[in-house]
Design a protein around this motif. Structure first.
Motif, short mmCIF file in Angstrom:
data_model
loop_
_atom_site.label_atom_id
_atom_site.label_comp_id
_atom_site.label_asym_id
_atom_site.label_seq_id
_atom_site.Cartn_x
_atom_site.Cartn_y
_atom_site.Cartn_z
N UNK A 63 -1.13 19.04 22.24
CA UNK A 63 0.08 18.79 23.01
C UNK A 63 -0.21 18.55 24.49
N UNK A 64 -1.36 19.03 24.96
CA UNK A 64 -1.72 18.80 26.36
C UNK A 64 -0.75 19.41 27.34
N UNK A 65 -0.27 20.61 27.07
CA UNK A 65 0.77 21.23 27.91
C UNK A 65 0.30 21.45 29.34
N UNK A 97 2.94 12.11 20.34
CA UNK A 97 3.05 10.69 20.66
C UNK A 97 1.96 9.88 19.92
N UNK A 98 1.88 10.14 18.62
CA UNK A 98 0.84 9.50 17.80
C UNK A 98 0.90 7.99 17.86
N UNK A 158 1.18 14.10 12.23
CA UNK A 158 2.51 13.99 12.84
C UNK A 158 3.43 15.12 12.39
N UNK A 159 3.29 15.57 11.14
CA UNK A 159 4.17 16.62 10.63
C UNK A 159 3.91 17.96 11.29
N UNK A 214 -7.46 20.56 11.42
CA UNK A 214 -7.61 19.13 11.65
C UNK A 214 -8.86 18.58 10.99
N UNK A 215 -9.95 19.34 11.07
CA UNK A 215 -11.18 18.93 10.40
C UNK A 215 -10.99 18.85 8.89
N UNK A 216 -10.36 19.87 8.33
CA UNK A 216 -10.17 19.90 6.87
C UNK A 216 -9.30 18.73 6.42
#
Length: 248
Positions: free
Chosen positions: A22-24, A68-69, A92-93, A101-103
């Protein structure tokens, strides 16, 4: 300072870029854009790191996306994928963190060792040297590390085998060795043998560090020390300014 240097092709040619966060810390930019497209001297982080890894012979990328994919997908199309093969792992979900994410991307990553890098890292680390270190020593994972300020440190024995973790702010720690240990900070770059997937959950949201902490007692996980080099975590507006003084 331009840290771009051409290097010979390596025997690891696939990389995953973590770009789903998210880069908050980069707000307000990330209120409307993904952190992967944050600019450093007019060039997005994503573009910089694709170009950086291409210099070391990486020609196939897996990029995970969430925040923002569509902006990331459209950007890659507009650049013709920078002349390399790119696969999108769409989260996105739900953002799945580094382990999940790797899996999710496992079927895109193949059966050979691959490199993983956080998209918001800028560095002059010689990837070829790290790859050769990994291929020589054949650990399950090689983690780029350096001696620098960080609130969280990884703990290594003298042969740079991972044996612990410590949060310097909270005092929390996980240590699986009675030997003297050296504190080094993780640089957000690792090389992974896909045998790791056999020892990870099959799905879910979790940090890859959780897996490393569970496996370090039985498996060889090594640090690759690049202390003294350049490494900037471009996670805050002030670090963008720092990066712009170095990366032209």
């Amino acid at each position: 300072m331009n840290t771009s240097i051409l290097h010979p092709p390596s025997s690891i040619t696939k990389a995953m870029l973590f770009a789903a966060g998210l880069g908050t810390r980069l707000k307000p930019f990330t209120d409307h854009h993904p952190k992967a497209l944050a600019m450093v001297n007019g060039k997005p982080l994503l573009e910089r790191n694709i170009e950086y890894l291409k210099e070391f012979g990486v020609n196939e990328f897996v990029i995970n996306v969430h925040h923002f994919a569509d902006q990331i997908k459209d950007f890659l199309v507009s650049k013709n994928n920078f002349g390399v093969e790119i696969h999108i792992s769409d989260e996105s979900d739900e953002v799945l963190e580094t382990g999940g994410g790797l899996v999710k991307a496992k079927n895109l990553l193949g059966n050979e060792p691959f490199l993983v890098m956080n998209v918001d890292i800028l560095t002059d680390l010689n990837i070829e040297e790290m790859i050769q270190f990994h291929l020589r020593n054949k650990p399950l994972v090689t983690m780029a590390v350096s001696d620098r300020n960080s609130s969280r440190k990884l703990l290594f024995e003298k042969d740079l085998e991972l044996k612990g973790w410590r949060n310097l702010n909270s005092g929390e720690s996980i240590i699986v060795s009675d030997n003297p240990l050296r504190e080094l900070a993780f640089s957000g770059i690792h090389i992974i043998d896909p045998k790791l997937f056999k020892q990870m959950p099959e799905s879910g949201k979790f940090s890859i560090m959780t897996t490393y902490m569970e496996l370090m007692k039985e498996e060889k996980i090594l640090g690759f020390d690049h202390s003294g080099g350049i490494l900037i975590d471009v996670g805050r507006p002030e670090s963008v300014l720092e990066a712009e003084r170095i990366f032209v």
